[in-house]
Every structure is written in structure tokens, then in C-alpha cells.
Design an enzyme around this catalytic site. Structure first.
Site, short mmCIF file in Angstrom:
data_model
loop_
_atom_site.label_atom_id
_atom_site.label_comp_id
_atom_site.label_asym_id
_atom_site.label_seq_id
_atom_site.Cartn_x
_atom_site.Cartn_y
_atom_site.Cartn_z
CE1 TYR A 143 0.65 1.14 4.49
CE2 TYR A 143 0.69 -1.27 4.40
CZ TYR A 143 0.97 -0.09 5.06
OH TYR A 143 1.59 -0.13 6.29
CG MET A 145 2.57 5.38 3.79
SD MET A 145 2.80 4.92 5.53
CE MET A 145 2.29 6.45 6.33
#
EC number: 1.3.98.5
Length: 247
Positions: A143, A145
């Protein structure tokens, strides 16, 4: 103005996620599909040779859910090499049936908090993290961020010492998962839409949920963390590629 953190940079990183056009793939004959798979595996074998020479690393996973079908994570010394790998893949027959789903460009990164008189690039532990051999773990979680920059919750306006203190507390949570989760942090400011990419590897997929949930209660995440799309998947060994693509 707040002081910027000095970073150590290692291999450049490409996360390349593709969806498979199964309907189009099915129109090929069995022989045509076999030739396409063999051609792709020949490309992968080149990656294996690079990894054996310790001049890069890679990982290949299937993705669970409808965001993508395959995730490739490639590490190389230069951005040019990442581009060459992507181009070579795109020229294969298999690529005609792979639809780009997502990509992320970054560089493996560590924050440098070592004493000024110590050369981090002479530290074997640091070198192993900057130029990692990606594990063959059962599962992957990736992911992107950012650190928040809104009003009073502006990470970049905090003094250096306060940021160090919070990141130390944050990292203590991660260390509790040593041996369960392997983490690769890559910086992407100026390279992609977020500031960092986080790639986690684990044999027990549930450890991703436990680690990320626990970190959400830490101030670094709870107050300053902003997260992009999460991708989770299962390892795809070379010897199982043919079975995965079999019709």
C-alpha cells in the site's frame, strides 16, 4: 522551517500490477498459450539470474480480489533498468492479454539517524535493508501512504526531535512482529502520487491485519497517516505460472 530528515537510498523499485483478459486469453489455442507462457518464463529466468548475481531482486504474486490478478515487484540499481524490464515484458505475447491495473515507482529508503561520523553504506545490516533479497513468503501486502499536511496535523512542520521520538515509538510496534512480517519501505516523493510505498511479506496473512491494526492506534498513523489502496496476494512460484494461466 523544520529540518528535513536525511534518507539513505538503495535499489529502485517498481510495483507492476496487471489484470488478465481471460476472455481474450481463452481464444488462443493450447499451443499458443504454451508458447506465450514459455516466453514469459524466459523473461523471468533473466530476473532470476540477476537475483543470483545479487544485482537486483523480484517477487511475483497473484492478487486476491478484483483490483488486479498479478503483482510484480522489481528491484534494480537504476531507474533505467526498471524501464527496460517493463518494456521487455510489454513486448511479450502474454502482455497482449495483461491489462495494466496499477503501478508504483519508488526507491528503497531508510531514515539516517546514525552518528555523523559513521558511514551507513559500510554497515552490513543497513546494506541488507537497502539492497534486499525479497523473501519467498506465502503472502504480500502493498500500500502507498502519505504523512498528513492539514492544519495543526502537519507532519512536516513538526521539529526533527519530535518526529524522531514518534517514529521510534512507531517502529517499536513493527519490531514486535520480527520473524512474522518482513517490511520494505520505499520512498516515492517526486516519483509517484504518494510519499512512500509499504510492502509487507508474511507466511501468515493474518499478521498483516494484526500489525496494521495495532499501528493505527499509534500517533504516527492515527494522527498523521493517510493511506492509499491496499493490495494483498499469494506467492506465485515460477513452476506454478503455467498452472495459473492454464485454461
Amino acid at each position: 522551517m523544520s529540518e528535513a530528515t536525511t534518507t539513505l537510498d538503495g535499489w529502485y523499485c517498481l510495483h507492476d500490477l496487471r489484470s488478465i483478459d481471460w476472455a481474450a486469453w481463452k481464444t488462443l489455442s493450447s499451443d499458443e498459450r504454451g508458447q506465450a507462457v514459455s516466453e514469459f518464463l524466459n523473461v523471468v529466468e533473466k530476473w532470476n539470474e540477476v537475483a543470483t548475481a545479487k544485482k537486483g531482486s523480484h517477487a511475483m504474486y497473484t492478487v486476491v480480489g478484483q483490483k488486479a490478478d498479478i503483482m510484480l515487484m522489481i528491484l534494480r540499481p537504476t531507474m533505467e533498468e526498471l524501464n527496460e524490464i517493463e518494456t521487455e515484458l510489454n513486448k511479450t505475447t502474454l502482455a497482449e492479454y495483461l491489462v495494466p491495473a496499477y503501478s508504483y515507482v519508488s526507491v528503497v529508503e531508510l531514515s539516517n539517524y546514525l552518528p555523523a561520523d559513521e558511514d551507513p553504506y559500510q554497515n552490513p545490516q543497513i546494506l541488507a535493508r537497502l539492497y534486499p533479497e525479497l523473501p519467498k513468503a506465502n503472502h504480500i501486502c502493498f500500500y502507498p501512504m502519505d504523512k498528513r499536511r492539514q492544519g495543526d496535523d502537519n507532519w512536516y512542520m513538526l521539529p526533527m526531535e519530535e518526529r524522531k521520538k514518534m517514529m521510534y515509538s512507531h517502529s517499536k510496534i513493527g519490531r514486535q512482529y520480527a520473524g512474522k512480517v518482513r517490511q520494505v519501505i520505499s520512498g516515492s516523493v517526486g516519483f509517484d502520487d504518494f510519499e512512500w510505498g509499504v510492502t509487507l511479506f508474511a507466511d501468515d496473512v493474518l499478521q498483516f491485519k494484526k500489525l496494521i491494526y495495532e499501528m493505527r492506534f499509534d500517533e504516527v498513523s492515527a494522527r498523521y497517516g493517510e493511506f492509499g489502496t491496499f493490495f494483498v496476494g499469494n506467492i506465485l512460484p515460477d513452476e506454478k505460472v503455467e498452472k495459473f494461466l492454464h485454461i
